[in-house]
Design a protein around this motif. Structure first.
Motif, PDB file in Angstrom:
ATOM      1  N   MET A  47       0.700  -1.507   0.496  1.00 11.68           N
ATOM      2  CA  MET A  47      -0.202  -0.113   0.123  1.00 11.68           C
ATOM      3  C   MET A  47       0.514   1.542  -0.113  1.00 11.68           C
ATOM      4  O   MET A  47       0.549   2.240  -0.517  1.00 11.68           O
ATOM      5  N   THR A  48       2.435   0.918   0.756  1.00 12.98           N
ATOM      6  CA  THR A  48       3.044   2.542   0.573  1.00 12.98           C
ATOM      7  C   THR A  48       3.108   2.315  -1.111  1.00 12.98           C
ATOM      8  O   THR A  48       3.480   4.042  -1.437  1.00 12.98           O
ATOM      9  N   GLY A  49       3.753   1.292  -1.570  1.00 19.15           N
ATOM     10  CA  GLY A  49       4.589   1.753  -2.992  1.00 19.15           C
ATOM     11  C   GLY A  49       2.817   2.088  -3.777  1.00 19.15           C
ATOM     12  O   GLY A  49       3.756   3.289  -4.738  1.00 19.15           O
ATOM     13  N   LEU A  50       2.121   2.009  -3.283  1.00 15.43           N
ATOM     14  CA  LEU A  50       1.168   2.235  -4.272  1.00 15.43           C
ATOM     15  C   LEU A  50       0.580   3.488  -4.214  1.00 15.43           C
ATOM     16  O   LEU A  50       0.476   4.560  -4.849  1.00 15.43           O
ATOM     17  N   PHE A  82       2.665   5.898   4.909  1.00 11.87           N
ATOM     18  CA  PHE A  82       3.371   3.953   5.880  1.00 11.87           C
ATOM     19  C   PHE A  82       3.303   4.587   6.980  1.00 11.87           C
ATOM     20  O   PHE A  82       2.747   3.540   7.868  1.00 11.87           O
ATOM     21  N   ILE A  83       3.988   5.867   7.603  1.00  8.58           N
ATOM     22  CA  ILE A  83       3.363   5.723   8.895  1.00  8.58           C
ATOM     23  C   ILE A  83       1.722   6.098   9.477  1.00  8.58           C
ATOM     24  O   ILE A  83       1.519   5.572  10.590  1.00  8.58           O
ATOM     25  N   VAL A  88      -2.939   3.021  12.520  1.00  5.41           N
ATOM     26  CA  VAL A  88      -3.723   2.321  11.812  1.00  5.41           C
ATOM     27  C   VAL A  88      -4.009   0.716  11.972  1.00  5.41           C
ATOM     28  O   VAL A  88      -4.825   0.489  12.850  1.00  5.41           O
ATOM     29  N   TRP A  89      -2.654   0.461  11.903  1.00  8.46           N
ATOM     30  CA  TRP A  89      -2.956  -0.709  12.171  1.00  8.46           C
ATOM     31  C   TRP A  89      -2.942  -0.823  13.917  1.00  8.46           C
ATOM     32  O   TRP A  89      -3.190  -1.934  14.631  1.00  8.46           O
ATOM     33  N   LEU A  90      -2.160  -0.128  14.461  1.00  4.54           N
ATOM     34  CA  LEU A  90      -2.181   0.109  15.850  1.00  4.54           C
ATOM     35  C   LEU A  90      -3.404   0.305  16.377  1.00  4.54           C
ATOM     36  O   LEU A  90      -3.575  -0.355  17.717  1.00  4.54           O
ATOM     37  N   THR A 252       3.050  10.864  21.678  1.00  5.10           N
ATOM     38  CA  THR A 252       3.854  10.267  20.469  1.00  5.10           C
ATOM     39  C   THR A 252       4.811   9.629  20.612  1.00  5.10           C
ATOM     40  O   THR A 252       5.816   9.698  19.867  1.00  5.10           O
ATOM     41  N   ALA A 253       5.183   9.251  21.702  1.00  4.47           N
ATOM     42  CA  ALA A 253       6.645   7.916  21.635  1.00  4.47           C
ATOM     43  C   ALA A 253       6.298   6.891  21.263  1.00  4.47           C
ATOM     44  O   ALA A 253       7.212   6.396  20.487  1.00  4.47           O
ATOM     45  N   TRP A 254       5.466   6.469  19.772  1.00  2.24           N
ATOM     46  CA  TRP A 254       5.166   5.321  19.386  1.00  2.24           C
ATOM     47  C   TRP A 254       5.199   6.033  17.802  1.00  2.24           C
ATOM     48  O   TRP A 254       6.140   4.802  17.624  1.00  2.24           O
ATOM     49  N   LEU A 255       4.953   7.202  17.789  1.00  5.60           N
ATOM     50  CA  LEU A 255       5.920   7.696  17.060  1.00  5.60           C
ATOM     51  C   LEU A 255       7.138   7.311  16.892  1.00  5.60           C
ATOM     52  O   LEU A 255       8.056   7.610  15.177  1.00  5.60           O
ATOM     53  N   GLY A 256       7.980   8.311  17.973  1.00  2.64           N
ATOM     54  CA  GLY A 256       9.570   8.450  17.868  1.00  2.64           C
ATOM     55  C   GLY A 256       9.982   7.341  17.862  1.00  2.64           C
ATOM     56  O   GLY A 256      10.750   7.441  17.185  1.00  2.64           O
ATOM     57  N   THR A 257       9.503   6.593  18.375  1.00  2.00           N
ATOM     58  CA  THR A 257       9.786   4.639  17.606  1.00  2.00           C
ATOM     59  C   THR A 257       9.609   3.893  16.690  1.00  2.00           C
ATOM     60  O   THR A 257      10.604   4.061  15.384  1.00  2.00           O
ATOM     61  N   ALA A 258       8.420   4.808  15.793  1.00  2.00           N
ATOM     62  CA  ALA A 258       8.397   4.091  13.979  1.00  2.00           C
ATOM     63  C   ALA A 258       8.855   4.745  13.914  1.00  2.00           C
ATOM     64  O   ALA A 258       9.793   4.242  12.749  1.00  2.00           O
ATOM     65  N   ILE A 259      10.383   5.958  13.550  1.00  2.00           N
ATOM     66  CA  ILE A 259      10.829   6.781  12.687  1.00  2.00           C
ATOM     67  C   ILE A 259      12.086   5.923  12.977  1.00  2.00           C
ATOM     68  O   ILE A 259      12.624   6.265  11.627  1.00  2.00           O
TER      69      ILE A 259
END
Length: 304
Positions: A47-50, A82-83, A88-90, A252-259
């Motif tokens: 989906m990210t590639g799309l 992608f982020i 959405v998955w979380l 926003t901790a999950w966002l820092g981990t994802a990046i």
């Protein structure tokens, strides 16, 4: 005994608050066992590639003709998408992951909590050690001695080094004596032919770098999916305050981990793809897309 009671109390408090790393490791094992994290990550990558392809298409028709800049912007938009897919998955998996994590916490709490029998046995062991420490002990040991006679002698070398050096110098002098003029003339011809071959290899190498960068980044993200999703789940659940046993962290901790876990493969891939776009467009003047680059070179090959 007083010190032991303090230690056991401290251990029980630690059991009530297990570490984040222990929770992530346990949750990773449960996610791999109960779900399909790599398959889910593969769908998110597709989906990210799309998103990236559609972004490049829209930017092209908006007037951005430079390929390397358009690819770089499209890749940045795809990374933001992608982020968003991770978010959405979380949200969709929050209840399931919360139940699994709660079970992991309960298992960790009951398994690490000291029982009364272990406390009593440990107390008896400490008492016996104290009794042993009050007694005098005399430890003596007999050492083993051995004598080594220097009966061995260094054997003479099988090959005379001086003769080998003379033979090598003679061989090198014979090898360097001839063919100097022939090698210089052939080297110029090889250089000129290599320049022509390099022009023919520009397009395949650029396209190969393009595809290889996408493939390697995809494999890396998909392979590390269980650990990545476990860390994101723990940080997301802690940020929402669902766990009272662990300290709450910023939202926003999950966002820092994802990046932190994904920025480098995406950044390297973006740079490689942008460089490939720059090479492809410079090799085909007037071309603005990959298909136009291929058409340009096919037409020139037919003309030759």
């Amino acid at each position: 005994m007083t010190n032991f009671k303090k230690t056991s109390k401290k251990t029980s408090n630690m059991a009530n608050k297990p570490s984040r790393s222990h929770l992530v490791s346990s949750l990773k094992s449960r996610i791999e066992k109960d779900g399909y994290p790599r398959l889910q990550m593969m769908l998110m990558v597709l989906m990210t590639g799309l998103i990236g392809f559609l972004s490049s298409f829209i930017l092209l028709h908006s007037g951005m003709k430079t390929m390397w800049l358009r690819y770089l912007c499209a890749f940045g938009i795809a990374y933001i998408g992608f982020i968003g897919l991770l978010r959405v998955w979380l949200v969709t998996q929050r209840e399931h992951v919360a139940d699994v994590a709660e079970a992991v916490l309960d298992i960790a709490y009951h398994s690490s909590r000291p029982s009364s029998s272990s406390i009593s046995s440990s107390g008896d062991a400490i008492a016996s050690m104290n009794q042993l420490s009050g007694q005098d002990g005399d430890f003596s040991g007999a050492g083993a001695s051995a004598s080594f006679d220097d009966t061995g002698s260094v054997s003479e070398p099988l090959i005379d080094l001086s003769e080998a050096g003379n033979a090598a110098s003679n061989g090198s002098s014979y090898g360097s004596g001839g063919g100097s003029s022939g090698s210089s003339s052939s080297g110029i011809g090889d250089t000129l032919s290599g320049v022509g071959d390099a022009d023919d290899l520009v397009i395949p190498l650029a396209i190969a770098a393009f595809v290889l960068a996408l493939l390697l980044s995809t494999l890396y993200v998909v392979y590390s999916a269980p650990m990545l999703l476990a860390e994101l789940s723990v940080d997301f659940l802690l940020a929402t305050g669902l766990y009272r046993r662990l300290k709450k962290i910023p939202e926003t901790a999950w966002l820092g981990t994802a990046i932190k876990k994904t920025i480098w493969p995406f950044l390297i891939t973006a740079l490689v793809i942008s460089a490939s776009g720059w090479v492809l467009q410079n090799s085909a003047p007037g071309a603005n897309t990959l298909s136009e680059v291929l058409t340009y070179h096919e037409a020139h090959q037919d003309a030759d």
